[in-house]
Design a protein around this motif. Structure first.
Motif, PDB file in Angstrom:
ATOM      1  N   ASN A  65       0.845  -1.192   0.000  1.00 38.46           N
ATOM      2  CA  ASN A  65       0.000   0.000   0.000  1.00 38.46           C
ATOM      3  C   ASN A  65       0.882   1.245   0.000  1.00 38.46           C
ATOM      4  OD1 ASN A  65      -1.844  -1.975   2.095  1.00 38.46           O
ATOM      5  ND2 ASN A  65      -2.845  -1.074   0.322  1.00 38.46           N
ATOM      6  N   ASN A 107       0.370  -4.797  -6.298  1.00 36.79           N
ATOM      7  CA  ASN A 107      -0.312  -3.526  -6.058  1.00 36.79           C
ATOM      8  C   ASN A 107      -1.576  -3.788  -5.237  1.00 36.79           C
ATOM      9  OD1 ASN A 107      -2.125  -1.265  -6.446  1.00 36.79           O
ATOM     10  ND2 ASN A 107      -0.912  -0.639  -8.213  1.00 36.79           N
ATOM     11  N   HIS A 108      -1.698  -3.088  -4.080  1.00 30.41           N
ATOM     12  CA  HIS A 108      -2.863  -3.237  -3.213  1.00 30.41           C
ATOM     13  C   HIS A 108      -3.547  -1.879  -3.010  1.00 30.41           C
ATOM     14  CE1 HIS A 108      -5.414  -5.528  -0.641  1.00 30.41           C
ATOM     15  NE2 HIS A 108      -4.941  -5.093   0.523  1.00 30.41           N
ATOM     16  N   THR A 109      -3.376  -0.991  -3.977  1.00 33.21           N
ATOM     17  CA  THR A 109      -3.873   0.395  -4.006  1.00 33.21           C
ATOM     18  C   THR A 109      -3.085   1.288  -3.046  1.00 33.21           C
ATOM     19  OG1 THR A 109      -5.600   0.307  -2.307  1.00 33.21           O
ATOM     20  CG2 THR A 109      -6.199  -0.399  -4.544  1.00 33.21           C
ATOM     21  N   TYR A 110      -3.229   2.584  -3.267  1.00 27.59           N
ATOM     22  CA  TYR A 110      -2.444   3.544  -2.478  1.00 27.59           C
ATOM     23  C   TYR A 110      -2.948   3.658  -1.045  1.00 27.59           C
ATOM     24  CZ  TYR A 110       0.737   7.377  -1.706  1.00 27.59           C
ATOM     25  OH  TYR A 110       1.772   8.154  -1.227  1.00 27.59           O
ATOM     26  N   ILE A 133      -4.666   3.145  -8.128  1.00 27.54           N
ATOM     27  CA  ILE A 133      -3.897   2.034  -8.712  1.00 27.54           C
ATOM     28  C   ILE A 133      -2.632   2.540  -9.408  1.00 27.54           C
ATOM     29  CG2 ILE A 133      -3.966   0.181 -10.434  1.00 27.54           C
ATOM     30  CD1 ILE A 133      -7.026  -0.021  -9.809  1.00 27.54           C
ATOM     31  N   LEU A 141       0.177   4.238  -7.199  1.00 27.83           N
ATOM     32  CA  LEU A 141       0.978   3.274  -6.436  1.00 27.83           C
ATOM     33  C   LEU A 141       1.967   2.549  -7.333  1.00 27.83           C
ATOM     34  CD1 LEU A 141       1.745   1.785  -3.892  1.00 27.83           C
ATOM     35  CD2 LEU A 141      -0.107   0.162  -4.334  1.00 27.83           C
ATOM     36  N   SER A 142       1.533   2.148  -8.520  1.00 26.51           N
ATOM     37  CA  SER A 142       2.464   1.484  -9.442  1.00 26.51           C
ATOM     38  C   SER A 142       3.624   2.412  -9.793  1.00 26.51           C
ATOM     39  CB  SER A 142       1.733   1.053 -10.721  1.00 26.51           C
ATOM     40  OG  SER A 142       0.897  -0.069 -10.481  1.00 26.51           O
ATOM     41  N   VAL A 179       5.952   2.499  -6.712  1.00 30.05           N
ATOM     42  CA  VAL A 179       6.716   1.249  -6.586  1.00 30.05           C
ATOM     43  C   VAL A 179       7.839   1.206  -7.613  1.00 30.05           C
ATOM     44  CG1 VAL A 179       6.603  -1.256  -6.893  1.00 30.05           C
ATOM     45  CG2 VAL A 179       4.853  -0.090  -5.547  1.00 30.05           C
ATOM     46  N   ARG A 237       7.513  -2.041 -12.164  1.00 29.32           N
ATOM     47  CA  ARG A 237       6.124  -1.902 -11.749  1.00 29.32           C
ATOM     48  C   ARG A 237       5.588  -3.230 -11.206  1.00 29.32           C
ATOM     49  NH1 ARG A 237       4.403   2.909 -13.678  1.00 29.32           N
ATOM     50  NH2 ARG A 237       2.153   2.502 -13.602  1.00 29.32           N
ATOM     51  N   PRO A 238       4.604  -3.164 -10.327  1.00 29.79           N
ATOM     52  CA  PRO A 238       4.013  -4.411  -9.814  1.00 29.79           C
ATOM     53  C   PRO A 238       3.392  -5.218 -10.947  1.00 29.79           C
ATOM     54  CG  PRO A 238       3.315  -2.514  -8.508  1.00 29.79           C
ATOM     55  CD  PRO A 238       3.993  -1.968  -9.719  1.00 29.79           C
ATOM     56  N   PHE A 255      -2.166  -7.543  -8.959  1.00 28.87           N
ATOM     57  CA  PHE A 255      -3.062  -6.587  -8.305  1.00 28.87           C
ATOM     58  C   PHE A 255      -4.073  -7.341  -7.453  1.00 28.87           C
ATOM     59  CE2 PHE A 255      -7.114  -4.307  -8.074  1.00 28.87           C
ATOM     60  CZ  PHE A 255      -6.691  -3.118  -7.481  1.00 28.87           C
TER      61      PHE A 255
END
Length: 288
Positions: free
Chosen positions: A131, A156-159, A176, A179-180, A183, A190-191, A194
């Motif tokens: 997150n 990715n687990h959202t911001y 979404i 956050l990517s 990261v 990038r992740p 998701f």
């Protein structure tokens, strides 16, 4: 008599002058010969040095360093795929079916690095879903780097962990994509997975995740947010012996103290039952 004397003196003087002139001419000739010889020698030496230098330069130019051959990229076929209906991990072709996938949400909070170190020591792969609100400080960013450098997949687990159905499409995109971006800024990539908070997706989030090239994932079961399982022994027991356990189960845990403490017993219990752990890199849709 006098006349003869003067004749003899004149003859002697002429002879003396002739000798002197001959010596001067000889010396001049020798000097010219010496200078000419020196010039020729210098010219020859210059030509030799020039030729040698030119040859060496030519040889150096002709000798080209061998080009490094690019590393051969070995493309591997995926061994597993995520079932979009129940989130289980299914084998492709002859891959081992008796497997489970281990995932950890809400990282990197206070115990993410510790959990990664435990799994690394046990040789167990996992996905850490992160997150953005756990990546605010340099220390938290360093924790994510450590987890990634230990070889674990990052998801990715959202911001800020909202229920996606309660916010607008533009807000979903921001949750979404931002956050990517963050990261990628931290770990350089990038992740590739998701997972929506609370397991709640929307048509928009599904389409966006696909557009971003991430594997959409939910879970089969998890218990560590329930009060009766906020203790290591109880959590380990239910994670291994739940009636929901089956081949391909997608196991959910969180970055929590009791989950971190339960990890070794969970891994041992699953191994004792014959389960192996899926490597996230072997899941269909992951870009090598």
């Amino acid at each position: 008599m006098i006349h003869a004397k003067w004749i003899l003196m004149a003859a002697g003087l002429a002879l003396l002058t002739a000798c002197s002139s001959g010596e001067d001419n000889s010396a001049a000739t020798e000097k010219e010969d010496t200078e000419e010889a020196a010039t020729e020698t210098a010219g020859e030496n210059t030509e030799e040095v020039t030729d040698e230098t030119t040859d060496e330069a030519t040889e150096e130019k002709d000798i080209e360093e061998p080009e490094e051959e690019p590393e051969e990229v070995v493309e591997t076929e995926p061994l597993y795929r995520v079932n979009p209906v129940n989130a289980s991990v299914e084998p492709i072709a002859d891959a081992n079916a008796q497997t489970v996938l281990l995932t950890i949400d809400d990282a990197p909070d206070k115990h993410g690095v510790e959990m990664a170190e435990t799994l690394k020591e046990l040789g167990v792969p996992a996905i850490f879903f992160v997150n953005g609100h756990f990546l605010d400080t340099d220390e938290e960013k360093e924790s994510l780097k450590k987890i990634h450098e230990m070889g674990f997949a990052i998801g990715n687990h959202t911001y800020s962990h909202p229920n996606l159905k309660t916010i607008t499409e533009e807000q979903q995109r921001e949750e979404i994509i931002s956050l990517s971006d963050l990261v990628e800024e931290i770990i350089g990539e990038r992740p590739q997975f998701f997972r929506a908070p609370h397991g709640v997706n929307t048509d928009f989030s599904r389409a966006l995740v696909k557009e971003e090239g991430m594997v959409l994932m939910n879970w089969s079961f998890g218990y560590d947010w329930e009060k009766q399982y906020m203790e290591a022994d109880a959590l380990a027991d239910i994670m291994v012996n739940t009636e929901l356990m089956r081949n391909g189960a997608n196991l959910l845990m969180h970055d929590r103290a009791w989950s971190a403490e339960a990890l070794p017993a969970i891994v041992q219990g699953l191994n004792d039952k014959g389960y192996e752990f899926v490597d996230p890199n072997e899941i269909e849709g992951v870009q090598e």
